[in-house]
Design a protein around this motif. Structure first.
Motif, PDB file in Angstrom:
ATOM      1  N   LEU A  78       0.816  -1.219   0.000  1.00 60.63           N
ATOM      2  CA  LEU A  78       0.000   0.000   0.000  1.00 60.63           C
ATOM      3  C   LEU A  78       0.853   1.274   0.000  1.00 60.63           C
ATOM      4  N   ASN A  79       1.988   1.217   0.681  1.00 63.67           N
ATOM      5  CA  ASN A  79       2.816   2.440   0.718  1.00 63.67           C
ATOM      6  C   ASN A  79       3.323   2.812  -0.684  1.00 63.67           C
ATOM      7  N   ILE A  80       3.581   1.801  -1.497  1.00 67.51           N
ATOM      8  CA  ILE A  80       4.062   2.082  -2.867  1.00 67.51           C
ATOM      9  C   ILE A  80       3.000   2.865  -3.646  1.00 67.51           C
ATOM     10  N   TYR A  81       1.744   2.396  -3.553  1.00 69.18           N
ATOM     11  CA  TYR A  81       0.688   3.081  -4.328  1.00 69.18           C
ATOM     12  C   TYR A  81       0.493   4.512  -3.815  1.00 69.18           C
ATOM     13  N   ASN A  82       0.656   4.671  -2.480  1.00 67.42           N
ATOM     14  CA  ASN A  82       0.514   6.023  -1.922  1.00 67.42           C
ATOM     15  C   ASN A  82       1.612   6.957  -2.441  1.00 67.42           C
ATOM     16  N   GLN A  83       2.811   6.390  -2.572  1.00 66.35           N
ATOM     17  CA  GLN A  83       3.905   7.223  -3.116  1.00 66.35           C
ATOM     18  C   GLN A  83       3.615   7.625  -4.560  1.00 66.35           C
ATOM     19  N   TYR A  84       3.104   6.672  -5.329  1.00 64.97           N
ATOM     20  CA  TYR A  84       2.803   6.978  -6.737  1.00 64.97           C
ATOM     21  C   TYR A  84       1.649   7.970  -6.857  1.00 64.97           C
ATOM     22  N   ALA A  85       0.688   7.883  -5.926  1.00 65.33           N
ATOM     23  CA  ALA A  85      -0.422   8.839  -5.947  1.00 65.33           C
ATOM     24  C   ALA A  85       0.119  10.237  -5.630  1.00 65.33           C
ATOM     25  N   LYS A  86       1.038  10.276  -4.677  1.00 69.88           N
ATOM     26  CA  LYS A  86       1.636  11.560  -4.287  1.00 69.88           C
ATOM     27  C   LYS A  86       2.389  12.163  -5.490  1.00 69.88           C
ATOM     28  N   TYR A  87       3.102  11.316  -6.179  1.00 67.19           N
ATOM     29  CA  TYR A  87       3.845  11.778  -7.362  1.00 67.19           C
ATOM     30  C   TYR A  87       2.873  12.409  -8.376  1.00 67.19           C
ATOM     31  N   LEU A  88       1.737  11.768  -8.557  1.00 67.91           N
ATOM     32  CA  LEU A  88       0.760  12.295  -9.529  1.00 67.91           C
ATOM     33  C   LEU A  88       0.246  13.665  -9.079  1.00 67.91           C
ATOM     34  N   ILE A  89      -0.046  13.782  -7.781  1.00 63.24           N
ATOM     35  CA  ILE A  89      -0.524  15.065  -7.256  1.00 63.24           C
ATOM     36  C   ILE A  89       0.536  16.144  -7.486  1.00 63.24           C
ATOM     37  N   GLU A  90       1.769  15.800  -7.113  1.00 66.54           N
ATOM     38  CA  GLU A  90       2.846  16.802  -7.193  1.00 66.54           C
ATOM     39  C   GLU A  90       3.099  17.253  -8.633  1.00 66.54           C
ATOM     40  N   ASN A  91       2.791  16.371  -9.573  1.00 68.70           N
ATOM     41  CA  ASN A  91       3.054  16.723 -10.979  1.00 68.70           C
ATOM     42  C   ASN A  91       1.806  17.148 -11.741  1.00 68.70           C
ATOM     43  N   GLY A  92       0.737  17.364 -11.009  1.00 69.68           N
ATOM     44  CA  GLY A  92      -0.479  17.885 -11.641  1.00 69.68           C
ATOM     45  C   GLY A  92      -1.280  16.865 -12.431  1.00 69.68           C
ATOM     46  N   TYR A  93      -1.066  15.560 -12.174  1.00 73.03           N
ATOM     47  CA  TYR A  93      -1.824  14.531 -12.898  1.00 73.03           C
ATOM     48  C   TYR A  93      -2.968  13.957 -12.057  1.00 73.03           C
TER      49      TYR A  93
END
Ligand code: GLU
Length: 460
Positions: A78-93
Motif C-alpha cells: 500500500l505504501n508504494i501506491y501512496n507514493q505513486y499517488a503523491k507523485y501524480l498530485i505533485e506533478n499535476g496529474y
C-alpha cells in the motif's frame, strides 16, 4: 522476454472467465518461453474473501497453470501506491477530491437508472493549494482522482481489437486512491504492471474502455506502454458474462484437462483442425494473433463431449481413482464390494459424460423399483411378442445354475431361437424389462452384474 500476469481480485467465485483469462495469459507467455506472474489484487478490503484467495492458488495448481516466482500481493504494497499517488498530485496529474462520496454514488445510480452516462463533474479539479490544505487540516475526508487530460484524444493499439481512439472529454476523472488510502484497481494495476515489467497486459475486454485512462497514467509515470491484449468474454445463452464457477464444474465431475481443453478453444482457433490439446500442446500452438474478438458461448454439450473423450482416454486405474469419490459421495453403491463397484464403473467408462451420470445410470443395478423411461414405449408396441420374449427369457434365466457370461449369452440365443427374433427386437424388451431404460452398456454385462435373483424378481 515476454512477461504476462494474471491479476484476479479475490472476491466471490472463481469463474470460467477467470480461468480463461489465466490460461490465455499463461499460454501467451509460455509459447515464447516467457514468464507468467500472479498478482493478487486485494486492496479493496470490503470485497476481500480469504476462501476466494485460496481458491485462486488451488485452481491454478490443479490446472497446472504454474506461475513464476512468488505472487505479488497488493495489500502488502500500500505504501508504494501512496507514493505513486503523491507523485501524480505533485506533478499535476491527480487532485484531491472532497466531494461527498455517498452523494456522488447516489447521483451515479440515479443517472444509470435513467440510462444517462454519469461522469464526475470535476468540482474539485481546480481547488487552490490553500483550499486543499485547509480542508485537509480540518480533517475533511478525501479521495485522489486522476486529472484526465481532457483535450484531444487517446489512442492505443490492442493486439486483438486493433487501433482504438477515445475522445478525452469522454473519460472520467476516476478515483485512484480511496479515502482509506487504499488504491483502486485503476491506480494499482498501472503501477504494478509498470514495476513488474509486464510486457503484455492481458485481460478480458470489459477493461477496453478504461484502457485510455491507463495509457495516460503510463505516460504520467514515464512507464513504457506495454502491448495490450484484451480477450473476448465467455457468455451464457442470454449473452451475459458467464459466471459459472470452476469449482462447481469440478464437483460435477468435469476433468480439469477437459475444461482446460474446451475453454482454450473459446475465442482462439488453432492453425490445425485438432480439437484435442494437452496443456503442453497448447503452449506449442498458442498464437495470440488467432484470438477472436467476439464473445463465446459456453456450451455445456461441448464440454460434455470433451469430458467423455478425456474419460475414455484415461487408463482404467486412473479412471477408477477419479470416479470413486463421486460414487462414495452420491450413490448407494458405497456399501458394495470394491470389486463390484469397479466392474460397474468400468462398464460405463465409454458411456458417460461425467461421474454424476454414472451414479444416475447405475441405479439400475441396485434399485428394484423400475421406473420406465418415456422412450421405452416405442419398443413395446407388439405387446404379445414382448410378453413372450420376456417370459421365455425368465424361463431360460431360471435354468442357469452357474452364473456366468457365457451361459447368459446362451440363454439369450435360446430366447432368440424360441421366439424367432433377434437384434434390437430381442434385446430391447429384455433391457427394458430388467432396467426400465433403453440405453446402457452391453446387455449381457448388465444382466450379469444385476445378478440372477434380482433379474428374476424384476421379471415378475
Ligand atoms: N483485478 C482485475 C479483475 O479481477 C484484473 C484485471 C486485469 O487483469 O488487469 O478483474
Amino acid at each position: 522476454m515476454i512477461r504476462t500476469r494474471f491479476a484476479p481480485t479475490p472476491s466471490g467465485i472463481f469463474t470460467i472467465n477467470d480461468l480463461h483469462n489465466a490460461l490465455f495469459s499463461y499460454l501467451i507467455a509460455k509459447h515464447d518461453q516467457g514468464e507468467f506472474l500472479l498478482r493478487i489484487e486485494d486492496t479493496n478490503q470490503d470485497k476481500y474473501d480469504m476462501d476466494a484467495e485460496n481458491n485462486i492458488y488451488a485452481i491454478l495448481k490443479l490446472f497446472k497453470i504454474n506461475y513464476d516466482g512468488k505472487p505479488v500481493i497488493q495489500s502488502e504494497r500500500l505504501n508504494i501506491y501512496n507514493q505513486y499517488a503523491k507523485y501524480l498530485i505533485e506533478n499535476g496529474y491527480a487532485y484531491y477530491c472532497f466531494c461527498d462520496e455517498k452523494k456522488l454514488a447516489k447521483e451515479r445510480i440515479e443517472a444509470t437508472s435513467k440510462n444517462i452516462t454519469y461522469m464526475y463533474d470535476g468540482s474539485c479539479r481546480n481547488l487552490t493549494d490553500e483550499e486543499v490544505k485547509s480542508k485537509i487540516s480540518n480533517g475533511e475526508e478525501y479521495v485522489i482522482r486522476q486529472k484526465i487530460e481532457k483535450n484531444g484524444t487517446t489512442s492505443f493499439h490492442d493486439e486483438v481489437y486493433g487501433d482504438i481512439t477515445f475522445e478525452n472529454k469522454s473519460l472520467e476523472d476516476q478515483i485512484l486512491l480511496r479515502s482509506d488510502k487504499t488504491p483502486t484497481y485503476n491506480l494499482s494495476n498501472v503501477v504494478d504492471d509498470g514495476l513488474m515489467n509486464i510486457s503484455y497486459v492481458t485481460r478480458s475486454n470489459e477493461y477496453l474502455s478504461s484502457t485510455p485512462k491507463y495509457i495516460q497514467l503510463y505516460d504520467n509515470f514515464n512507464f513504457d506502454i506495454p502491448k495490450i491484449i484484451h480477450f473476448p468474454m465467455i457468455v451464457d445463452e442470454n449473452k451475459r458474462i458467464s459466471n459459472i464457477s470452476v469449482i462447481s464444474l469440478l464437483n460435477s465431475g468435469y476433468l480439469p484437462e477437459a475444461i482446460l481443453n474446451y475453454i482454450a478453444l473459446l475465442g482462439w482457433s488453432p492453425k490445425s483442425n485438432n480439437e484435442i490439446f494437452s496443456l503442453k500442446e497448447l503452449i506449442e500452438e498458442f498464437d495470440y494473433k488467432n484470438i477472436q474478438k467476439d464473445s463465446c458461448y459456453f456450451d455445456i454439450k461441448k464440454l460434455n463431449w470433451y469430458n467423455r473423450k478425456y474419460l475414455k482416454m484415461m487408463n482404467n486405474d486412473d479412471y477408477l481413482k477419479y470416479i470413486m469419490p463421486f460414487i462414495i459421495k452420491n450413490s448407494n453403491m458405497k456399501n458394495k464390494s470394491r470389486d463390484f463397484v469397479n466392474k460397474i464403473a468400468l462398464l460405463y467408462k465409454e458411456h458417460i459424460n461425467n461421474p454424476i451420470e454414472l451414479v444416475e445410470m447405475s441405479k439400475i443395478f441396485f434399485d428394484d423399483n423400475i421406473v420406465y423411461q418415456q422412450d421405452c414405449r416405442k419398443y413395446l408396441k407388439n405387446s404379445e411378442l414382448v410378453r413372450k420374449i420376456v417370459l421365455t427369457f425368465k424361463d431360460e434365466i431360471i435354468k442357469i445354475n452357474d452364473w456366468n457370461i457365457e451361459l447368459i449369452n446362451n440363454c439369450l440365443n435360446n430366447v432368440s431361437n424360441i421366439c424367432n427374433i433377434s437384434g434390437i427386437d430381442l434385446y430391447m424388451p429384455i433391457r427394458i424389462a430388467i432396467s426400465g431404460v433403453t440405453k446402457g452398456p452391453s446387455l449381457v454385462d448388465t444382466i450379469y452384474l444385476i445378478g440372477k435373483e434380482k433379474i428374476i424378481n424384476r421379471l415378475g
